[in-house]
Write a protein that holds these residues in place. Structure first.
Motif, PDB file in Angstrom:
ATOM      1  N   UNK A  81       0.793  -1.141  -0.069  1.00 19.06           N
ATOM      2  CA  UNK A  81      -0.098   0.080  -0.060  1.00 19.06           C
ATOM      3  C   UNK A  81       0.784   1.272   0.090  1.00 19.06           C
ATOM      4  N   UNK A  82       0.875   1.753  -1.225  1.00 19.72           N
ATOM      5  CA  UNK A  82       1.897   3.019  -1.034  1.00 19.72           C
ATOM      6  C   UNK A  82       1.056   4.425  -1.345  1.00 19.72           C
ATOM      7  N   UNK A  83       1.685   5.424  -1.036  1.00 18.79           N
ATOM      8  CA  UNK A  83       1.046   6.696  -1.210  1.00 18.79           C
ATOM      9  C   UNK A  83       2.079   7.656  -1.427  1.00 18.79           C
ATOM     10  N   UNK A  84       1.605   8.920  -2.063  1.00 17.62           N
ATOM     11  CA  UNK A  84       2.498   9.998  -2.444  1.00 17.62           C
ATOM     12  C   UNK A  84       1.979  10.729  -3.439  1.00 17.62           C
ATOM     13  N   UNK A  85       2.704  11.473  -4.379  1.00 15.95           N
ATOM     14  CA  UNK A  85       1.808  12.801  -5.156  1.00 15.95           C
ATOM     15  C   UNK A  85       1.666  12.073  -6.507  1.00 15.95           C
ATOM     16  N   UNK A  86       2.116  12.580  -7.405  1.00 16.55           N
ATOM     17  CA  UNK A  86       1.678  11.899  -8.923  1.00 16.55           C
ATOM     18  C   UNK A  86       2.129  10.412  -8.933  1.00 16.55           C
ATOM     19  N   UNK A  87       3.091  10.070  -8.466  1.00 13.21           N
ATOM     20  CA  UNK A  87       3.549   8.692  -8.641  1.00 13.21           C
ATOM     21  C   UNK A  87       2.798   7.674  -7.607  1.00 13.21           C
ATOM     22  N   UNK A  88       1.884   8.330  -6.574  1.00 15.24           N
ATOM     23  CA  UNK A  88       1.307   7.498  -5.555  1.00 15.24           C
ATOM     24  C   UNK A  88       2.114   6.363  -4.909  1.00 15.24           C
ATOM     25  N   UNK A  89       3.605   6.824  -4.895  1.00 15.72           N
ATOM     26  CA  UNK A  89       4.523   6.035  -4.145  1.00 15.72           C
ATOM     27  C   UNK A  89       4.954   4.876  -4.848  1.00 15.72           C
ATOM     28  N   UNK A  90       4.559   4.571  -6.168  1.00 18.61           N
ATOM     29  CA  UNK A  90       4.973   3.358  -6.799  1.00 18.61           C
ATOM     30  C   UNK A  90       6.450   3.340  -6.997  1.00 18.61           C
ATOM     31  N   UNK A  91       7.311   4.327  -7.106  1.00 19.55           N
ATOM     32  CA  UNK A  91       8.709   4.210  -7.458  1.00 19.55           C
ATOM     33  C   UNK A  91       9.526   3.672  -6.127  1.00 19.55           C
ATOM     34  N   UNK A  92       8.582   3.955  -4.788  1.00 19.51           N
ATOM     35  CA  UNK A  92       9.167   3.221  -3.752  1.00 19.51           C
ATOM     36  C   UNK A  92       9.012   1.811  -3.820  1.00 19.51           C
ATOM     37  N   UNK A  93       7.727   1.312  -4.157  1.00 18.85           N
ATOM     38  CA  UNK A  93       7.349  -0.216  -4.425  1.00 18.85           C
ATOM     39  C   UNK A  93       8.315  -0.766  -5.429  1.00 18.85           C
ATOM     40  N   UNK A  94       8.676   0.120  -6.497  1.00 27.26           N
ATOM     41  CA  UNK A  94       9.365  -0.731  -7.503  1.00 27.26           C
ATOM     42  C   UNK A  94      10.857  -0.905  -6.897  1.00 27.26           C
ATOM     43  N   UNK A  95      11.424  -0.168  -6.002  1.00 25.37           N
ATOM     44  CA  UNK A  95      12.696  -0.274  -5.335  1.00 25.37           C
ATOM     45  C   UNK A  95      12.506  -1.657  -4.393  1.00 25.37           C
ATOM     46  N   UNK A  96      11.369  -1.282  -3.603  1.00 24.98           N
ATOM     47  CA  UNK A  96      11.133  -2.589  -2.505  1.00 24.98           C
ATOM     48  C   UNK A  96      10.993  -3.836  -3.110  1.00 24.98           C
ATOM     49  N   UNK A  97      10.552  -3.977  -4.284  1.00 27.66           N
ATOM     50  CA  UNK A  97      10.570  -5.389  -5.120  1.00 27.66           C
ATOM     51  C   UNK A  97      11.845  -5.808  -5.394  1.00 27.66           C
ATOM     52  N   UNK A  98      12.863  -5.219  -5.581  1.00 29.07           N
ATOM     53  CA  UNK A  98      14.261  -5.773  -5.734  1.00 29.07           C
ATOM     54  C   UNK A  98      14.689  -6.197  -4.308  1.00 29.07           C
ATOM     55  N   UNK A  99      14.423  -5.364  -3.322  1.00 30.62           N
ATOM     56  CA  UNK A  99      14.998  -5.949  -2.109  1.00 30.62           C
ATOM     57  C   UNK A  99      14.212  -7.254  -1.496  1.00 30.62           C
ATOM     58  N   UNK A 100      12.766  -7.461  -1.576  1.00 33.94           N
ATOM     59  CA  UNK A 100      12.101  -8.374  -1.158  1.00 33.94           C
ATOM     60  C   UNK A 100      12.474  -9.713  -1.908  1.00 33.94           C
ATOM     61  N   UNK A 101      12.563  -9.601  -3.180  1.00 31.34           N
ATOM     62  CA  UNK A 101      12.757 -10.796  -3.943  1.00 31.34           C
ATOM     63  C   UNK A 101      14.074 -11.282  -3.410  1.00 31.34           C
ATOM     64  N   UNK A 102      15.200 -10.334  -3.233  1.00 26.59           N
ATOM     65  CA  UNK A 102      16.443 -11.001  -2.833  1.00 26.59           C
ATOM     66  C   UNK A 102      16.009 -11.821  -1.380  1.00 26.59           C
ATOM     67  N   UNK A 103      15.192 -11.503  -0.531  1.00 29.91           N
ATOM     68  CA  UNK A 103      14.978 -12.238   0.449  1.00 29.91           C
ATOM     69  C   UNK A 103      13.959 -13.460   0.334  1.00 29.91           C
ATOM     70  N   UNK A 104      14.124 -13.886  -0.947  1.00 31.65           N
ATOM     71  CA  UNK A 104      13.017 -14.775  -1.250  1.00 31.65           C
ATOM     72  C   UNK A 104      11.344 -14.684  -0.992  1.00 31.65           C
ATOM     73  N   UNK A 105      11.047 -13.403  -0.848  1.00 34.14           N
ATOM     74  CA  UNK A 105       9.689 -13.120  -0.689  1.00 34.14           C
ATOM     75  C   UNK A 105       8.953 -13.019  -2.317  1.00 34.14           C
TER      76      UNK A 105
END
Length: 207
Positions: free
Chosen positions: A123-147
């Motif tokens: 669940x992300x929140x922000x301005x025009x991007x709605x926080x989705x750029x944070x989510x894209x970076x998070x996906x790199x991290x969580x997949x490394x943790x086998x999530x």
């Protein structure tokens, strides 16, 4: 074709909702409380609301690599036990400079095996991007943790418009339907990944 029901003695799934923002005046808290209430109403989960502002982890201070699980600090042992108990996660995240915020990255870095083979929604929140750029970076991290990050997510653009004068969140239909879809998929993936989270069987000795 429908999903096969789980055995009656299968433990209920446990969902942990992590509120990432820790700053004074944050809007992540009411957003997190909203998705918490939606998760309870969904009915598939026991739900744990993990507020990083309350948990108050220091910046990573363990002498050993997290994969060893040789923790020396009580705050790490407590965080480990809480994450280990979860079968799935929702991360409620702001976007800071096109990325996740530091407390969330720190909370992820404290542990290793405890995150593995568990689905995660955002669940992300922000301005025009709605926080989705944070989510894209998070996906790199969580997949490394086998999530397993889900494509279903709740993205809230120009989030201030959804709060009233008292600071209460007023979600619209798009947010509500997105939450329903994400929670449904979290339940499906958490159940499907359950065998991978089970302790590995001891190897059979060669004869």
């Amino acid at each position: 074709m429908t999903d096969a029901p789980e055995p009656a003695d299968t433990p209920r799934l446990r969902l942990q909702i992590i509120i990432a923002s820790t700053r004074p005046g944050r809007r992540g808290l009411p957003i997190g409380q909203w998705i918490y209430s939606r998760a309870l109403a969904h009915g598939a989960f026991d739900v744990d609301l993990a507020d990083l502002a309350e948990i108050n982890l220091p910046f990573f201070d363990e002498p050993g690599h997290p994969r060893l699980r040789q923790y020396v600090h009580q705050h790490t042992k407590d965080w480990s036990a809480r994450v280990e108990a979860a079968d799935a996660f929702v991360m409620v995240t702001p976007e800071y400079n096109f990325a996740m915020n530091a407390p969330l990255k720190n909370a992820l870095d404290f542990l290793h095996q405890e995150w593995q083979y568990k689905p995660v929604g955002f669940v992300s929140y922000g301005g025009v991007s709605a926080g989705t750029r944070a989510v894209q970076m998070l996906k790199q991290v969580v997949t490394t943790l086998k999530m397993t990050p889900l494509p279903e997510a709740v993205a809230i653009p120009f989030f201030a418009q959804f709060f009233d004068a008292e600071g209460r969140l007023n979600p619209n239909d798009t947010m509500e339907s997105a939450a329903t879809a994400m929670l449904g998929e979290l339940a499906r993936f958490a159940a499907a990944l359950r065998p991978l989270r089970a302790p590995a069987a001891a190897p059979v000795a060669a004869r």
